[in-house]
Design a protein around this motif. Structure first.
Motif, short mmCIF file in Angstrom:
data_model
loop_
_atom_site.label_atom_id
_atom_site.label_comp_id
_atom_site.label_asym_id
_atom_site.label_seq_id
_atom_site.Cartn_x
_atom_site.Cartn_y
_atom_site.Cartn_z
N LEU A 122 30.67 70.19 14.21
CA LEU A 122 31.28 69.47 15.24
C LEU A 122 32.28 69.90 15.78
N VAL A 123 33.70 70.08 16.85
CA VAL A 123 34.77 70.75 17.10
C VAL A 123 35.61 69.22 18.05
N GLY A 124 36.46 68.38 17.25
CA GLY A 124 37.15 67.32 17.70
C GLY A 124 37.90 68.33 18.54
N ALA A 125 38.99 67.11 19.66
CA ALA A 125 40.12 67.57 20.39
C ALA A 125 40.96 66.28 19.85
N ASN A 126 41.01 64.65 19.27
CA ASN A 126 41.25 63.89 18.98
C ASN A 126 42.33 63.81 17.49
N GLU A 127 41.75 64.50 16.60
CA GLU A 127 41.92 64.88 14.92
C GLU A 127 43.23 63.84 15.16
N GLU A 128 44.18 64.63 15.30
CA GLU A 128 45.66 64.11 15.08
C GLU A 128 46.33 62.67 15.53
N THR A 129 45.43 62.52 16.73
CA THR A 129 46.72 60.98 16.99
C THR A 129 45.41 59.88 17.88
N GLY A 130 44.58 60.03 16.23
CA GLY A 130 43.36 58.58 16.61
C GLY A 130 42.01 58.50 16.40
N MET A 131 41.64 60.43 16.48
CA MET A 131 39.75 60.50 16.17
C MET A 131 39.00 59.49 17.03
N ARG A 132 39.59 59.45 17.99
CA ARG A 132 39.07 59.22 19.41
C ARG A 132 37.87 59.52 19.71
N ASP A 133 38.19 60.61 19.42
CA ASP A 133 37.10 61.80 19.80
C ASP A 133 35.33 61.42 19.29
N LEU A 134 35.40 61.57 17.63
CA LEU A 134 34.80 61.11 16.80
C LEU A 134 34.10 59.65 17.34
N GLU A 135 34.64 58.74 17.37
CA GLU A 135 34.45 57.34 17.34
C GLU A 135 33.66 57.26 19.00
N TYR A 136 33.70 58.57 20.23
CA TYR A 136 32.84 58.62 21.11
C TYR A 136 31.61 59.63 20.60
N TYR A 137 31.39 59.84 19.70
CA TYR A 137 30.83 60.71 19.62
C TYR A 137 29.63 60.02 18.74
N LEU A 138 30.07 58.70 17.70
CA LEU A 138 29.20 58.28 16.85
C LEU A 138 28.76 57.03 17.92
N ALA A 139 29.23 57.19 18.18
CA ALA A 139 28.44 55.57 19.66
C ALA A 139 27.27 56.14 19.88
N ARG A 140 27.08 57.20 20.40
CA ARG A 140 26.10 58.07 20.60
C ARG A 140 25.29 58.88 20.11
N TYR A 141 25.63 59.76 19.36
CA TYR A 141 25.19 60.31 18.38
C TYR A 141 24.10 59.66 17.14
N GLN A 142 23.40 60.36 16.40
CA GLN A 142 23.09 60.29 15.10
C GLN A 142 24.04 60.97 14.42
N GLU A 143 24.54 60.79 13.27
CA GLU A 143 25.32 61.00 12.40
C GLU A 143 24.30 61.90 11.82
N PRO A 144 25.42 62.97 11.11
CA PRO A 144 24.07 63.68 10.10
C PRO A 144 23.46 64.02 8.55
N MET A 145 22.13 64.23 8.02
CA MET A 145 22.57 63.69 6.75
C MET A 145 23.78 63.31 5.75
N VAL A 146 24.78 65.21 5.90
CA VAL A 146 25.52 64.95 4.93
C VAL A 146 27.05 65.32 6.02
N THR A 147 27.96 65.93 5.79
CA THR A 147 28.90 66.05 6.26
C THR A 147 29.84 67.03 5.69
N ILE A 148 30.24 67.84 5.88
CA ILE A 148 31.45 68.70 5.10
C ILE A 148 32.28 67.98 6.19
N SER A 149 34.16 68.14 5.75
CA SER A 149 35.33 68.34 6.56
C SER A 149 36.28 69.61 5.96
N PRO A 150 36.12 70.72 6.56
CA PRO A 150 37.57 71.35 6.18
C PRO A 150 38.69 71.22 6.42
#
Length: 476
Positions: A153-181
């Protein structure tokens, strides 16, 4: 342990591809992917910079052989399909904070110097994205079995609110496990609570402050600040960090220079707004209402542990509370100051808000809460954490223990996720290399090469775990 053959293959890949990987990173750094909501549009919900940054990152994933998709400019996906649709996730981001002042190298290009790559995003988070992508490419090319789909997953709004991920998780199932580098090795398994908002003064009547502006982001110690006052320059004493200039109208312009650092790690930063406030207070040029405000700012911004407003606390798991002022503005006759607080388990987010409201009342101001995020915690002894830490230790020999942090990462939005690299916790760098969010942000080439190896081994081992049995709550 790591087989000698696996290590030889990792080294051979780096020998063949490292210069290409540096150029891949440069192609991302050259995009000034800074939020600009005034220019937001369809397909560019955070402005043209983040949209271009996301497009550049997804173009890279396509070149590396991933199946990629741009989700309306909010976030992108890049997959290596596996034997099942269930996913192992890796989430990075292509947006960055503004460059700020004080750079000695071009902020939006990569400068190679003495084993370091200097440029905005080399640490946070474009450098980690590049090495993690290449680690996955390495595994695919060597024929590693993928019982799960690997989804970047390549986000475009991590620095100013993480609304990108809110958009994604409202529409798609999350992975079983996730790492954030997007942190440091060996692994971050917990994140402090987060309270963000701003103080606002009452309307200033007949004041001498004509304009006030400072800082670039909520989540960074302000590196610059400027004020224009309707007062004679002779009333103000310049300092090492604040210059005094006459204006054409006979007033005074104060220009302060600080040291911009990440709000979660304020040590070593110098808040330019605080430097400016001290000069204003020493002048005795302001009205009583203005002086009350700047005295409040002096107490608030003169320390970063919250003690100026009665919030200092700490605990063994998360360490000390941090309190940082990122931006100041004057608008419609009112003075404003943003605040970013990272709070340990010793105090609840509600208690923090109550203390901020009390501080505002004492200063004749108003507190506005804009964001509250609860603490985040993963079991440091669970299979997920142990699998990743063992991969790091087997590659590096570094036996550091996992840790908690004040920064907020994407990991806190998932059920099973951790921040995992790509820096090294406690690593020391030359004084001319800046930190994430700071001037001359720079990543060690040796560290990035090491991270490539760690990610390759970690992804391979994550693929070998029965995550359906481990986390049946996400097996639906």
């Amino acid at each position: 342990m790591v087989s000698e053959e696996f290590e030889r293959e990792l080294d051979a890949y780096l020998d063949e591809h490292w210069d290409d990987m540096v150029e891949d990173l440069a192609s991302l750094v050259r995009v000034r992917s800074v939020e600009d909501m005034e220019q937001a549009a369809s397909g560019a919900p955070y402005g043209p910079g983040p949209a271009q940054g996301l497009e550049a990152a997804l173009a890279l994933t396509e070149r590396l052989g991933f199946r990629s998709q741009n989700l309306e400019g909010y976030i992108g996906t890049a997959d290596i399909p596996g034997e099942s649709d269930r996913q192992i996730g890796v989430i990075c981001h292509s947006d960055v904070v503004p460059e700020g002042d004080g750079w000695h190298y071009p902020p939006f290009d990569v400068t190679r110097k003495a084993g370091y790559l200097i440029g905005r995003g080399t640490v946070d988070d474009k450098g980690p994205l590049v090495v993690a992508l290449h680690a996955a490419k390495f595994l695919r090319e060597r024929g590693t079995a993928f019982p799960y789909t690997l989804r970047f997953l390549v986000g475009a709004n991590e620095e100013t609110g993480m609304r990108d991920l809110e958009y994604y998780l409202a529409r798609y199932q999350e992975p079983m496990v996730t790492i954030s580098p997007d942190e440091d090795f060996p692994l971050c398994f917990g994140e402090k609570g987060h309270v963000r908002g701003y103080f606002e003064s009452a309307p200033i009547e007949d004041g001498v402050v004509r304009s006030l502006q400072g800082g670039l982001a909520y989540n960074a110690v302000a590196g610059a600040a400027t004020a224009v006052l309707d007062a004679d320059p002779s009333l103000f004493q310049a300092t090492e960090r604040v210059s005094v200039e006459p204006t054409e109208e006979g007033g005074t312009r104060l220009v302060a220079r600080g040291v911009q650092v990440h709000a979660a790690f304020p040590e070593g930063g110098v808040n330019a707004i605080h430097e400016l406030a001290k000069v204003v207070l020493a002048s005795n040029a302001c009205t009583e209402a203005e002086r009350s405000w700047f005295e409040f700012m002096d107490a608030l911004l003169g320390v970063t542990d919250g003690s100026g407003i009665g919030l200092a606390c700490s605990d063994d798991m998360f360490g000390a509370l941090t309190c940082v002022g990122g931006m100041t503005r004057m608008a419609e006759g009112k003075l404003g100051q943003t605040v970013d607080i990272r709070c340990p388990a010793a105090i609840s987010e509600d208690e923090v808000v109550a203390a901020l409201e009390r501080a505002a009342k004492r200063a004749g101001a108003t507190w506005h809460t804009t964001k509250i995020s609860p603490r985040f915690f993963q079991d440091p002894n669970g299979t997920f954490v142990r699998t990743l830490v063992s991969a790091y230790r087997d590659i590096t020999g570094d036996m550091q223990e996992p840790y908690t942090v004040g920064g907020r990462t994407y990991a806190s939005h998932f059920t099973h996720a951790v921040a995992f690299g790509a820096g090294v916790h406690g690593a020391q760098h030359p004084s001319w290399v800046g930190p994430m969010h700071g001037a001359d942000e720079g990543a060690s080439e040796a560290n990035l090469k090491q991270a490539f190896k760690v990610y390759a081994l970690a992804i391979e081992r994550l693929m070998q775990v029965d995550w359906v049995a481990e986390y049946p709550d996400l097996a639906r």
